[in-house]
Write a protein that holds these residues in place. Sequence first.
Motif, PDB file in Angstrom:
ATOM      1  N   ILE A  72       7.422  -5.087 -14.904  1.00  0.00           N
ATOM      2  CA  ILE A  72       6.805  -6.057 -13.996  1.00  0.00           C
ATOM      3  C   ILE A  72       6.439  -5.385 -12.677  1.00  0.00           C
ATOM      4  O   ILE A  72       5.311  -5.522 -12.167  1.00  0.00           O
ATOM      5  N   LYS A 198       5.459 -12.144  -6.529  1.00  0.00           N
ATOM      6  CA  LYS A 198       4.919 -13.502  -6.653  1.00  0.00           C
ATOM      7  C   LYS A 198       3.406 -13.494  -6.615  1.00  0.00           C
ATOM      8  O   LYS A 198       2.734 -14.089  -7.476  1.00  0.00           O
ATOM      9  N   THR A 202       3.731 -13.151 -10.808  1.00  0.00           N
ATOM     10  CA  THR A 202       4.323 -14.388 -11.332  1.00  0.00           C
ATOM     11  C   THR A 202       3.496 -15.636 -11.038  1.00  0.00           C
ATOM     12  O   THR A 202       3.409 -16.522 -11.883  1.00  0.00           O
ATOM     13  N   MET A 207       4.531 -17.746 -14.045  1.00  0.00           N
ATOM     14  CA  MET A 207       5.883 -17.382 -14.487  1.00  0.00           C
ATOM     15  C   MET A 207       6.877 -18.021 -13.516  1.00  0.00           C
ATOM     16  O   MET A 207       7.530 -17.351 -12.719  1.00  0.00           O
ATOM     17  N   THR A 210      10.717 -16.804 -13.160  1.00  0.00           N
ATOM     18  CA  THR A 210      10.976 -15.380 -13.015  1.00  0.00           C
ATOM     19  C   THR A 210      10.846 -14.971 -11.555  1.00  0.00           C
ATOM     20  O   THR A 210       9.885 -15.346 -10.886  1.00  0.00           O
ATOM     21  N   GLY A 211      11.829 -14.222 -11.061  1.00  0.00           N
ATOM     22  CA  GLY A 211      11.784 -13.761  -9.676  1.00  0.00           C
ATOM     23  C   GLY A 211      13.066 -13.040  -9.305  1.00  0.00           C
ATOM     24  O   GLY A 211      13.871 -12.672 -10.166  1.00  0.00           O
ATOM     25  N   GLY A 273      14.854 -13.992 -15.225  1.00  0.00           N
ATOM     26  CA  GLY A 273      13.672 -14.538 -15.885  1.00  0.00           C
ATOM     27  C   GLY A 273      13.971 -15.109 -17.253  1.00  0.00           C
ATOM     28  O   GLY A 273      15.120 -15.139 -17.701  1.00  0.00           O
ATOM     29  N   ASP A 277       8.377 -16.474 -20.094  1.00  0.00           N
ATOM     30  CA  ASP A 277       7.692 -15.854 -18.960  1.00  0.00           C
ATOM     31  C   ASP A 277       7.374 -14.393 -19.247  1.00  0.00           C
ATOM     32  O   ASP A 277       6.267 -13.913 -18.976  1.00  0.00           O
ATOM     33  N   PHE A 281       3.758 -12.397 -19.629  1.00  0.00           N
ATOM     34  CA  PHE A 281       3.444 -11.159 -18.914  1.00  0.00           C
ATOM     35  C   PHE A 281       2.963 -10.078 -19.881  1.00  0.00           C
ATOM     36  O   PHE A 281       1.915  -9.443 -19.657  1.00  0.00           O
TER      37      PHE A 281
END
Length: 389
Positions: A72, A198, A202, A207, A210-211, A273, A277, A281
């Motif tokens: 990511i 972000k 995401t 998403m 997810t973070g 996450g 999600d 991705f």
Amino acid sequence: MKVSRFSANVGQAINKVNQYAIDKKHIVGSVVMVAKEGQIIYQQASGYADKEQKSTMQVDSQFLLSSVTKPIVSAAALCLAEKGLLKLDSPVTNYLPYFTPKLENGQQPVITLHHLLTHSAGLKYRFCEPHGEGIYNTLQISDGFDQIATDLDENLHRLSKAPLLFAPGTNWCYSLALDVLGGVLTAVTQQPLEEIIKTTITIPLNMANTGFTIPDNNQLVTHYYNALPEPLPMPSPYFMQLDESWNNGIVSYDPKRIFNPKAYHSGGAGMVGTAPDFMQFLLSLTSINNDLSSNKLMDTMAKCYISSEYGTKGPGWGFGYGGAVLDDPILAQTPQSKGTIQWGGVYGHNWFYDPQQELAVVILTNTAIEGMLGRYPVKIRDAIYHCLA
């Protein structure tokens, strides 16, 4: 084989693997997703999110992603490079002037962003040090998912004091390089890494779960470690002794780190996450003019920049951006196609994308380290390819 027939066959095959792994207490719970030709054909939650509370696993259960964070953050770097905000062949010191680790002989070599992305910078992880003894431990360098609570700048200053293992670009070693890259992205944009991910990843991909912090709809699973006769809930902290294949290192976990405001956002291991999600991705990387880029990012990420002679994930595997790349399936003893990109996460995860088969697979479990390196992900893989035969 038609996708519809493959979908039916693969569902039955994976369900059997899931049930066996849970019955034999190899894992506590998992979420498995499979996509073929860009379409999700299988998604299933199995077992428990929290066995003691009898809380069943859900498809949208949230996991500490550990190294599933890396692709990511790697993709975010590629997106910023496309916008002209950074160059992958530029020295890290262009962005982080203080990051100047030296070789054992005192020389200060040039480390580029490409070296960071491919883990060829000469850095390592603290868990690579045998028995937890070495300079990384002495300097109290955080691996990004442990109980050492420090900010990113302080951790990178500590890392800069440790000697490099080799001259950048001359070897390969799995490392904290993506944490350094996170620092680069922060310096370039003057934004926290959380905001960068972000805006670049995401939010465009929706998403929402997810973070770097737990979403409001907290559905975080309980993480477990493998033990006999069955996996046990992982305390905070938890120290896992590794075997000779891992240099007798010690992995230091802290499942509660995600709740610690003093712990920096690790570009290599710090995200939380869900399987849907991450599948979203992965699939976005495989198409042109997607929501992240006008380019097919997978073509850039799944190149074998690091030769398979280094056996990054074992014989036959080199390394790209975000994961190992399969160069020799026969040597690797895998049914996957040449060019497959694959990696995992130390909390018990595994994922891969096979471009020749247009096959994406995401396996998130709450059981370390079985879900990453045990029999379970191998049996899932083999069941899928058996259905393709």
